[in-house]
Motif scaffolding. Structure first.
Motif, PDB file in Angstrom:
ATOM      1  N   THR A   1     -27.416 -67.090  72.039  1.00 41.63           N
ATOM      2  CA  THR A   1     -27.716 -68.397  72.640  1.00 41.63           C
ATOM      3  C   THR A   1     -28.726 -69.160  71.803  1.00 41.63           C
TER       4      THR A   1
ATOM      5  N   ALA B   1     -18.578 -60.742  80.256  1.00 39.36           N
ATOM      6  CA  ALA B   1     -19.072 -61.890  81.022  1.00 39.36           C
ATOM      7  C   ALA B   1     -19.889 -61.426  82.219  1.00 39.36           C
ATOM      8  N   PHE B   2     -19.427 -60.351  82.853  1.00 32.64           N
ATOM      9  CA  PHE B   2     -20.205 -59.767  83.953  1.00 32.64           C
ATOM     10  C   PHE B   2     -21.629 -59.456  83.510  1.00 32.64           C
TER      11      PHE B   2
ATOM     12  N   GLN C   1     -23.377 -60.451  81.000  1.00 35.76           N
ATOM     13  CA  GLN C   1     -24.170 -61.615  80.613  1.00 35.76           C
ATOM     14  C   GLN C   1     -24.615 -62.418  81.835  1.00 35.76           C
ATOM     15  N   GLY C   2     -23.729 -62.562  82.793  1.00 37.95           N
ATOM     16  CA  GLY C   2     -24.089 -63.287  84.010  1.00 37.95           C
ATOM     17  C   GLY C   2     -25.201 -62.584  84.768  1.00 37.95           C
ATOM     18  N   VAL C   3     -25.067 -61.274  84.923  1.00 39.99           N
ATOM     19  CA  VAL C   3     -26.095 -60.509  85.637  1.00 39.99           C
ATOM     20  C   VAL C   3     -27.425 -60.572  84.880  1.00 39.99           C
TER      21      VAL C   3
ATOM     22  N   VAL D   1     -28.601 -62.935  82.831  1.00 41.38           N
ATOM     23  CA  VAL D   1     -29.255 -64.249  82.964  1.00 41.38           C
ATOM     24  C   VAL D   1     -29.877 -64.390  84.346  1.00 41.38           C
ATOM     25  N   MET D   2     -29.144 -63.994  85.371  1.00 43.53           N
ATOM     26  CA  MET D   2     -29.657 -64.131  86.740  1.00 43.53           C
ATOM     27  C   MET D   2     -30.811 -63.170  87.011  1.00 43.53           C
TER      28      MET D   2
ATOM     29  N   PHE E   1     -29.997 -57.563  93.735  1.00 43.56           N
ATOM     30  CA  PHE E   1     -28.853 -58.338  93.226  1.00 43.56           C
ATOM     31  C   PHE E   1     -28.114 -57.562  92.139  1.00 43.56           C
TER      32      PHE E   1
ATOM     33  N   ALA F   1     -23.902 -66.030  88.999  1.00 42.05           N
ATOM     34  CA  ALA F   1     -23.770 -65.064  87.905  1.00 42.05           C
ATOM     35  C   ALA F   1     -22.462 -65.278  87.153  1.00 42.05           C
TER      36      ALA F   1
ATOM     37  N   GLN G   1     -22.916 -68.229  84.773  1.00 45.98           N
ATOM     38  CA  GLN G   1     -23.776 -67.899  83.642  1.00 45.98           C
ATOM     39  C   GLN G   1     -23.071 -66.971  82.658  1.00 45.98           C
ATOM     40  N   GLY G   2     -22.347 -66.014  83.181  1.00 45.03           N
ATOM     41  CA  GLY G   2     -21.607 -65.105  82.305  1.00 45.03           C
ATOM     42  C   GLY G   2     -20.561 -65.836  81.493  1.00 45.03           C
ATOM     43  N   VAL G   3     -19.812 -66.697  82.142  1.00 44.04           N
ATOM     44  CA  VAL G   3     -18.782 -67.459  81.442  1.00 44.04           C
ATOM     45  C   VAL G   3     -19.416 -68.388  80.405  1.00 44.04           C
TER      46      VAL G   3
ATOM     47  N   VAL H   1     -22.292 -68.060  78.731  1.00 48.70           N
ATOM     48  CA  VAL H   1     -22.778 -67.323  77.560  1.00 48.70           C
ATOM     49  C   VAL H   1     -21.612 -66.908  76.667  1.00 48.70           C
TER      50      VAL H   1
END
Lengths: 185, 185
Positions: A105, A151-152, A154-156, A158-159, A168, B151, B154-156, B158
């Motif tokens: 990023t 993607a999972f 990365q999403g987790v 960031v959150m 969470f 989440a 955010q995952g998508v 990134v």
DNA sequence: GTCTATATACCGATAGAC
DNA sequence: GTCTATCGGTATATAGAC
């Protein structure tokens, strides 16, 4: 440990914790216990250090993936090893995010020449996950499933970094475990 | 447009495209067509500009959420409006990631005092999504579902930024649409 | 291989003329 | 409200002694 390796290890940690641009030569030199001037004997530019850090991360990741393959007997178990990184490295992720995602990023925003090199870290995980899904009999969509798992994570990450909420993370890992069980042989 | 608003708009765009730290006063001044010196008549520090940018983003987000509520008649349709941001803003997300996620990630690494302010952007979306799930009869787990949707985005974001793969984004949106349909009344 | 000293450039921020 | 000039600090990078 050789001075060069110490520099790479310190830069790796500082780039992760404070970002590439925000980390100065003085920071790295201070962490290793070197003077700024002596730095250029080992690396001719900041980009060269970043390159070495990425190579070191690639090596470490390859070792980790090999270890997972020897420890987890089933492909689904190996994918879960990846999924559970967000719990295994929970403390660091809450403080600094994912080392791969946050580096990519940042380099994208800097329009940095090394962005492609950093992308190899993602590609390494992507190919390894794809292999596991092939072994699970999902050859036709193995790459798509691998991207979904990436993607999972990365999403987790960031959150988790934004909200520092362990419950969470555990819920999302459980959700992935359930999802993955539908592909288990 | 007033000079102050021009500064905020330019800083907003530059912070998103190149990051907060990488954007200098000279960059913002150049984009607006002002001299560096005159800057401090409008904002006394770089932190003050960031604060104004965050407030502007909060205002714009509130307007967008109100618009979604007037345009989408059902709660599930409103959540899908959020999910589909990754397609609506695909070009920007592939180039710069999510404006909320990347700002939060950067400020966390900088240990910046304004990190909490930036977190309000996430909290705004989180509360709005939670409301939609309450309306869907999922009051008991509304917040957890809201976090899951956040989440996802955010995952998508990134991954889209790292791989610039439009087909991936469309697949993930389809996956969320299917998931959401199980909660639809 | 490690050090000190330094070059050059840019950063955020300030002072003061107009 | 906008400008020029400038301060003090720090950045990457270099030169040269030891």
């Amino acid at each position: 440990m050789a001075t060069r390796e110490q520099i790479v290890a310190a830069a790796d940690r500082l780039f992760y914790h404070h970002g590439y641009e925000h980390t100065s030569f003085a920071d790295i030199a201070g962490a290793v216990g070197l003077s700024r001037g002596n730095f250029y004997y080992h690396f001719k530019s900041k980009d060269a250090i970043l390159d070495a850090v990425i190579e070191a991360r690639l090596d470490n990741t390859r070792q980790m993936l090999e270890q997972w393959e020897s420890e987890a007997p089933t492909p689904a178990g190996r994918v879960m090893r990846y999924v559970e990184i967000v719990l295994t490295n929970r403390a660091d992720i809450q403080d600094y995010g994912c080392p791969v995602g946050t580096l990519t990023t940042e380099l994208a925003k800097l329009e940095h020449a090394m962005l492609g090199q950093a992308g190899r870290l993602f590609t390494l995980f992507r190919g390894w996950l794809r292999e596991q899904f092939v072994l699970l009999g999902q050859a036709a969509q193995a790459d798509e499933l691998a991207m979904h798992v990436l993607a999972f994570s990365q999403g987790v990450a960031v959150m988790a970094n934004a909200f520092r909420d362990e419950a969470f993370i555990r819920r999302e890992v459980d959700r992935m475990r359930e999802w993955l069980s539908t592909y288990e042989k």
